[in-house]
Write an enzyme that holds these catalytic residues in place. Structure first.
Site, PDB file in Angstrom:
ATOM      1  CE1 TYR A 173      -9.298  -2.544  -0.429  1.00 50.28           C
ATOM      2  CE2 TYR A 173      -8.514  -0.906  -1.991  1.00 50.28           C
ATOM      3  CZ  TYR A 173      -8.263  -1.883  -1.052  1.00 50.28           C
ATOM      4  OH  TYR A 173      -6.961  -2.211  -0.729  1.00 50.28           O
ATOM      5  CG  HIS A 223      -5.546  -6.160  -0.089  1.00 48.38           C
ATOM      6  ND1 HIS A 223      -6.782  -6.186   0.497  1.00 48.38           N
ATOM      7  CD2 HIS A 223      -5.601  -7.030  -1.142  1.00 48.38           C
ATOM      8  CE1 HIS A 223      -7.558  -7.040  -0.163  1.00 48.38           C
ATOM      9  NE2 HIS A 223      -6.865  -7.551  -1.162  1.00 48.38           N
ATOM     10  CD  GLU A 254      -8.696  -9.335  -3.467  1.00 56.01           C
ATOM     11  OE1 GLU A 254      -9.426  -8.703  -2.687  1.00 56.01           O
ATOM     12  OE2 GLU A 254      -7.665  -9.926  -3.085  1.00 56.01           O
ATOM     13  CG  ASN A 259      -3.603  -2.219   6.951  1.00 52.18           C
ATOM     14  OD1 ASN A 259      -3.426  -2.004   5.758  1.00 52.18           O
ATOM     15  ND2 ASN A 259      -4.675  -2.840   7.398  1.00 52.18           N
ATOM     16  CE  LYS A 296      -4.006  -2.066   2.302  1.00 51.20           C
ATOM     17  NZ  LYS A 296      -4.894  -1.931   3.485  1.00 51.20           N
TER      18      LYS A 296
END
Length: 140
Positions: A51, A117, A128, A114, A11
């Site tokens: 998302y 993913h 995905e 964080n 990320k």
């Protein structure tokens, strides 16, 4: 044990801090192999589509804004029980709850930033992967 493929994103909080190599090393050290990888600047449309499952959640807009704020690394990982292994290496979503030595414990800034993913199931991983990669790009 089954050889699986799973999807991973490094990320914006990690790419901004130049942690890509350290994150990939954690996956590789755990026995996962990167079989496809590219650095992209995710568009708003891509982030909203990817998302979409969270569209009705209060954090959706903030999540999309974050994911388009800096480049990301989208990748496909392969290995024995890759989905579970990836999730183990990532650690808990909240870095405060993550085990020592996991990516999120070592590198995440917060529950929102964080670092990574990872797909949560085989069907999610397949969807995905197809969202970002053509079959010809999977060169494991």
């Amino acid at each position: 044990m089954a050889i699986e493929r799973t999807f991973s994103i490094i990320k914006p909080d990690a790419t901004r801090r130049n942690l890509t190599g350290k994150v990939v090393a954690k996956f590789e050290d755990a026995g996962l192999r990167v079989i496809a990888s590219k650095r992209i600047q995710m568009s708003r449309e891509q982030a909203e589509g990817f998302y979409a499952v969270h569209k009705e959640r209060p954090f959706f807009g903030e999540l999309v804004d974050f994911m388009i704020s800096e480049p990301v690394i989208v990748q496909v990982l392969e290995g024995e029980n890759a989905i579970a292994k990836n999730r183990e290496v990532m650690g808990a979503t909240n870095p405060a709850d993550a085990d020592a030595g996991t990516i999120r414990k070592e590198f995440a800034l917060s529950i929102g930033e964080n670092t990574v993913h990872g797909s949560d199931a085989a069907n999610t991983a397949a969807e995905e992967i197809k969202f970002f990669f053509a079959d010809a790009e999977l060169v494991g």
